[in-house]
Write an enzyme that holds these catalytic residues in place. Structure first.
Site, PDB file in Angstrom:
ATOM      1  N   TYR A  49      -7.795   3.705  -4.382  1.00  0.00           N
ATOM      2  CA  TYR A  49      -8.973   3.640  -3.524  1.00  0.00           C
ATOM      3  C   TYR A  49     -10.251   3.594  -4.360  1.00  0.00           C
ATOM      4  CZ  TYR A  49     -12.294   4.855   0.156  1.00  0.00           C
ATOM      5  OH  TYR A  49     -13.356   4.857   1.026  1.00  0.00           O
TER       6      TYR A  49
ATOM      7  N   ASN B  91     -16.461  -3.978   6.544  1.00  0.00           N
ATOM      8  CA  ASN B  91     -16.226  -2.546   6.742  1.00  0.00           C
ATOM      9  C   ASN B  91     -14.754  -2.160   6.672  1.00  0.00           C
ATOM     10  OD1 ASN B  91     -16.855   0.258   7.881  1.00  0.00           O
ATOM     11  ND2 ASN B  91     -15.535  -0.608   9.478  1.00  0.00           N
TER      12      ASN B  91
ATOM     13  N   LYS C 237     -12.975   0.415  -4.586  1.00  0.00           N
ATOM     14  CA  LYS C 237     -14.359   0.541  -4.155  1.00  0.00           C
ATOM     15  C   LYS C 237     -15.331   0.298  -5.303  1.00  0.00           C
ATOM     16  CE  LYS C 237     -13.727   1.313   0.211  1.00  0.00           C
ATOM     17  NZ  LYS C 237     -14.177   0.313   1.208  1.00  0.00           N
TER      18      LYS C 237
ATOM     19  N   ILE D 278     -18.180  11.431   5.716  1.00  0.00           N
ATOM     20  CA  ILE D 278     -18.673  11.004   7.023  1.00  0.00           C
ATOM     21  C   ILE D 278     -17.717  11.520   8.093  1.00  0.00           C
ATOM     22  CG2 ILE D 278     -19.335   9.051   8.453  1.00  0.00           C
ATOM     23  CD1 ILE D 278     -21.108   9.377   6.008  1.00  0.00           C
TER      24      ILE D 278
ATOM     25  N   GLY E  74     -13.062  -4.287  10.798  1.00  0.00           N
ATOM     26  CA  GLY E  74     -12.612  -2.904  10.926  1.00  0.00           C
ATOM     27  C   GLY E  74     -13.399  -2.128  11.956  1.00  0.00           C
ATOM     28  N   ALA E  75     -13.606  -2.743  13.134  1.00  0.00           N
ATOM     29  CA  ALA E  75     -14.523  -2.164  14.120  1.00  0.00           C
ATOM     30  C   ALA E  75     -13.818  -1.549  15.317  1.00  0.00           C
ATOM     31  CB  ALA E  75     -15.496  -3.235  14.603  1.00  0.00           C
TER      32      ALA E  75
ATOM     33  N   ASP F  31      -6.270 -10.237   9.892  1.00  0.00           N
ATOM     34  CA  ASP F  31      -5.803  -9.677   8.626  1.00  0.00           C
ATOM     35  C   ASP F  31      -6.750 -10.198   7.563  1.00  0.00           C
ATOM     36  OD1 ASP F  31      -4.623  -8.970   6.244  1.00  0.00           O
ATOM     37  OD2 ASP F  31      -2.655  -9.831   6.702  1.00  0.00           O
TER      38      ASP F  31
END
Length: 283
Positions: A188, A119, A192, A221, A26-27, A92
């Site tokens: 979500y 991430n 997590k 963030i 996820g960068a 994926d």
């Protein structure tokens, strides 16, 4: 936060990860935690494998479209400018064959990986509704990316770390939401919380191999994920909830990743650290 903030050199290069190879999922987004992590690991001396989706997989922000942003390829160029090597892979993370292909790419280019940063996460979308209105397919999509994806990446790369025989580090980017919970975010929050539980189990299983597994739980963030609400709304939320009185930066998270994956963090495993400006102080 400007586009350049995600990768600015707030600290000088340390070299503490020289000779290491890190993979960051996820960068690819311009204002993102993943981009900042990749840059900070490179600044610490690591070569980096960057995974992301294709440019068409998620809606682009205005600044990404205007700048000709190229997802992980743009981040890879920044890593190379910092003096280390970078390769990219469209992945994926919830598809096992895709994960295997990414592992093969890392082996082909670098001979293996020492650090895995999980991430990648599902973008905010139709899941932000009461559980009574939550479509089952939407629930499955969030869990598929956030939990199944973290599991698959960890499963295959941890096997590789065991086979290499010299330890390693896995950092899962979770969320404060997995501890606090919140209305209209059940998928979500559940995903997590499960990532934090997975972190604990993996740390206990892999400790004997000197593989450390930790999670980071960011609060608010300043990334493009905050674009879904007006800045005035976020300002009020921050004033009400965050003792330090500001949103965190992506670099705040990236600095913790660099610490945990270096020898400075060699006695830390099985933890889920809050990076939240004091929003949650009891656990």
């Amino acid at each position: 936060m400007t586009a350049g903030d995600a990768t600015r050199a707030e600290t000088p290069p340390t070299g503490r990860l020289s000779g290491k190879v890190a993979l960051v999922t996820g960068a690819g987004r311009m204002r993102s935690i993943g981009r900042a992590i990749a840059a900070e690991l490179a600044r610490s001396g690591a070569d980096v494998v960057l995974t992301g989706t294709s440019n068409s997989a998620q809606p682009r922000t205005d600044e990404e479209r205007d700048s000709g942003w190229r997802d992980v390829e743009s981040v890879a160029a920044e890593v190379r400018e910092l003096g280390t090597r970078a390769v990219t892979a469209v992945t994926d993370i919830a598809d096992e064959d895709s994960v295997r292909n990414t592992l093969s790419t890392a082996f082909k280019e670098f001979g293996g990986v020492d650090i895995l940063v999980n991430n990648a996460a599902a973008a905010r979308a139709e899941d932000r509704v009461p559980v009574t209105d939550l479509d089952t397919d939407v629930w499955d999509r969030v869990l598929r990316i956030n939990l199944r994806g973290t599991f698959l990446m960890s499963k295959h790369f941890a096997r590789q770390l065991v086979d290499q025989g010299h330890g390693g580090s896995i950092v899962n980017i979770s969320s404060l939401a997995g501890k606090l919970g919140s209305a209209n975010s059940s998928a979500y929050c559940a995903s997590k919380a499960a990532v934090q539980s997975l972190t604990s189990s993996m740390a206990q299983e892999l400790g004997g191999e000197q593989i450390r597994v930790n999670a980071l739980c960011p609060g608010i963030i300043s990334t493009s994920r905050l674009d879904d609400l007006p800045q005035s709304t976020w300002a009020k939320i921050i004033a009400d909830r965050v003792p330090l009185g500001r949103a965190g930066s992506a670099h705040d998270v990236a600095a913790a990743v660099a610490f945990l994956t270096s020898d400075e963090g060699r006695w830390i495993t099985g933890q889920s650290w809050n990076i939240d400006g004091g929003q949650l102080t009891i656990r």
